[in-house]
Motif scaffolding. Structure first.
Motif, short mmCIF file in Angstrom:
data_model
loop_
_atom_site.label_atom_id
_atom_site.label_comp_id
_atom_site.label_asym_id
_atom_site.label_seq_id
_atom_site.Cartn_x
_atom_site.Cartn_y
_atom_site.Cartn_z
N ARG A 27 -14.06 -15.26 4.32
CA ARG A 27 -13.21 -16.28 4.93
C ARG A 27 -13.15 -17.54 4.07
NH1 ARG A 27 -9.81 -14.64 8.98
NH2 ARG A 27 -10.85 -13.10 10.27
N ALA A 28 -12.01 -18.23 4.09
CA ALA A 28 -11.80 -19.41 3.25
C ALA A 28 -12.61 -20.62 3.69
CB ALA A 28 -10.32 -19.76 3.19
N LEU A 29 -12.62 -20.94 4.97
CA LEU A 29 -13.22 -22.19 5.43
C LEU A 29 -14.74 -22.22 5.36
CD1 LEU A 29 -11.09 -23.33 8.50
CD2 LEU A 29 -11.46 -24.56 6.36
N ASP A 30 -15.38 -21.11 5.76
CA ASP A 30 -16.85 -21.14 5.84
C ASP A 30 -17.54 -20.08 4.98
OD1 ASP A 30 -16.21 -18.85 7.24
OD2 ASP A 30 -17.04 -19.52 9.15
N LEU A 31 -16.76 -19.29 4.25
CA LEU A 31 -17.28 -18.21 3.39
C LEU A 31 -18.03 -17.14 4.18
CD1 LEU A 31 -18.41 -20.05 0.13
CD2 LEU A 31 -16.12 -19.35 0.83
N ALA A 32 -17.75 -17.04 5.48
CA ALA A 32 -18.33 -15.95 6.28
C ALA A 32 -17.83 -14.62 5.73
CB ALA A 32 -17.94 -16.10 7.75
N VAL A 33 -18.70 -13.62 5.72
CA VAL A 33 -18.36 -12.31 5.14
C VAL A 33 -18.36 -11.27 6.25
CG1 VAL A 33 -18.95 -10.57 3.42
CG2 VAL A 33 -19.51 -12.98 2.99
N GLU A 34 -17.27 -10.54 6.35
CA GLU A 34 -17.14 -9.48 7.34
C GLU A 34 -16.51 -8.26 6.68
OE1 GLU A 34 -13.19 -10.87 9.70
OE2 GLU A 34 -14.85 -12.30 9.67
N ARG A 35 -16.55 -7.16 7.36
CA ARG A 35 -15.92 -5.94 6.88
C ARG A 35 -14.46 -5.95 7.31
NH1 ARG A 35 -18.13 -0.84 5.74
NH2 ARG A 35 -16.54 0.79 5.75
N LEU A 36 -13.56 -5.64 6.39
CA LEU A 36 -12.14 -5.57 6.70
C LEU A 36 -11.64 -4.16 6.39
CD1 LEU A 36 -9.46 -6.94 7.52
CD2 LEU A 36 -9.14 -7.49 5.09
N GLU A 37 -11.23 -3.45 7.45
CA GLU A 37 -10.62 -2.13 7.26
C GLU A 37 -9.17 -2.35 6.85
OE1 GLU A 37 -12.38 0.58 7.32
OE2 GLU A 37 -14.18 -0.33 8.19
N GLN A 38 -8.76 -1.66 5.79
CA GLN A 38 -7.39 -1.79 5.32
C GLN A 38 -6.97 -0.51 4.62
OE1 GLN A 38 -7.43 -5.27 2.80
NE2 GLN A 38 -8.87 -4.39 1.38
N THR A 39 -5.66 -0.31 4.52
CA THR A 39 -5.12 0.85 3.79
C THR A 39 -3.96 0.41 2.91
OG1 THR A 39 -3.57 1.45 5.54
CG2 THR A 39 -5.72 2.52 5.60
N TYR A 40 -3.83 1.13 1.82
CA TYR A 40 -2.70 0.96 0.90
C TYR A 40 -2.01 2.31 0.79
CZ TYR A 40 -4.44 -3.53 -0.80
OH TYR A 40 -4.84 -4.84 -0.90
N GLN A 41 -0.69 2.32 0.97
CA GLN A 41 0.11 3.53 0.75
C GLN A 41 1.15 3.20 -0.31
OE1 GLN A 41 2.70 4.86 3.89
NE2 GLN A 41 2.85 6.90 3.01
N ARG A 42 1.11 3.95 -1.40
CA ARG A 42 2.08 3.72 -2.48
C ARG A 42 3.42 4.31 -2.09
NH1 ARG A 42 1.86 4.91 -8.53
NH2 ARG A 42 3.84 4.01 -9.20
N ILE A 43 4.46 3.50 -2.18
CA ILE A 43 5.81 3.96 -1.92
C ILE A 43 6.59 3.91 -3.22
CG2 ILE A 43 5.72 3.27 0.51
CD1 ILE A 43 7.33 0.78 -0.20
N ALA A 44 7.85 4.29 -3.19
CA ALA A 44 8.66 4.37 -4.42
C ALA A 44 8.69 3.03 -5.15
CB ALA A 44 10.08 4.82 -4.08
N ASP A 45 8.59 3.10 -6.46
CA ASP A 45 8.67 1.91 -7.30
C ASP A 45 10.08 1.33 -7.26
OD1 ASP A 45 6.06 2.48 -7.99
OD2 ASP A 45 6.55 3.24 -9.98
N ASP A 46 10.16 0.06 -7.62
CA ASP A 46 11.44 -0.62 -7.79
C ASP A 46 11.47 -1.10 -9.24
OD1 ASP A 46 13.80 -2.01 -7.63
OD2 ASP A 46 13.04 -3.56 -6.28
N GLY A 47 12.01 -0.28 -10.12
CA GLY A 47 11.97 -0.59 -11.55
C GLY A 47 10.54 -0.52 -12.04
N THR A 48 10.07 -1.62 -12.63
CA THR A 48 8.68 -1.65 -13.12
C THR A 48 7.72 -2.15 -12.05
OG1 THR A 48 8.97 -3.89 -14.00
CG2 THR A 48 9.39 -2.05 -15.52
N GLN A 49 8.23 -2.51 -10.88
CA GLN A 49 7.36 -2.99 -9.80
C GLN A 49 6.81 -1.83 -8.99
OE1 GLN A 49 9.25 -5.88 -7.31
NE2 GLN A 49 9.85 -7.17 -9.02
#
Length: 193
Positions: A136-158
């Motif tokens: 966290r930004a304000l107090d630097l508290a550390v927690e576990r964050l569940e997250q996912t990334y799914q790759r979708i079609a590119d847009d040119g070089t992006q």
């Protein structure tokens, strides 16, 4: 498509959720990468500054993160260490709630969204669960964050990804440049340089 070499430096402007700026410097070292950055902002009437140094191995797995933050609550420091087997310590104390995480994700930083993208190197259509040690930004508290990334079609070089963080009730599309650095994080930040 492989990522091109990282630039020497990059910058992001914070948008909507906060007003501020982030600058980071990248250094390739013998055993991976050393990232050094600073971000400052005002959010909900509160100002904060976060300085960080993150060490990654050659596979982009976080090995350590040294974080210093200042807000009206004062100066705080946090040291995160990962043993390469996804076991963590916070300021030298075992942090089993972070076991299994390979990335650090700083709430204050747009740059840290590059870590799981580089580490997983997903092909179009692939999805990866990427739990992170979330600071966290304000107090630097550390927690576990569940997250996912799914790759979708590119847009040119992006490269483009659908990102979800259920614990934060947040989902969006993230766009990255050809070096794997975030270009746009809707409502959070946009690449400035």
């Amino acid at each position: 498509m492989a990522f091109v070499a990282l630039p020497l430096t990059a910058a992001w402007q914070h948008l909507q959720a906060r007003s501020g700026f982030e600058v980071v410097y990248f250094e390739m070292v013998d055993d991976g990468y050393h990232l050094r950055g600073c971000t400052a902002a005002i959010e909900d009437g509160q100002t904060w500054v976060v300085k960080y140094e993150i060490d990654l191995d050659t596979s982009w797995v976080t090995r350590s993160a040294r974080i210093a933050g200042r807000s009206t609550a004062g100066l705080r420091r946090t040291l995160l260490q990962c043993d390469g087997e996804a076991r963590w310590r916070i300021n030298g104390v075992p942090a089993p709630h972070l076991n299994g995480c390979l990335d650090v994700d700083l709430e204050s930083s747009a740059m840290t969204n590059a870590l799981p993208v580089h580490r997983t190197d997903l092909a179009v259509g692939q999805t990866a669960a990427t739990p992170a040690a979330y600071v966290r930004a304000l107090d630097l508290a550390v927690e576990r964050l569940e997250q996912t990334y799914q790759r979708i079609a590119d847009d040119g070089t992006q490269r483009r990804y659908e990102y979800t963080a259920p614990d934060l009730d947040f989902a969006c599309r993230l766009d990255y440049d050809d070096s794997g650095l975030l270009l746009n994080h809707p409502g959070i930040a946009a690449r400035a340089g």
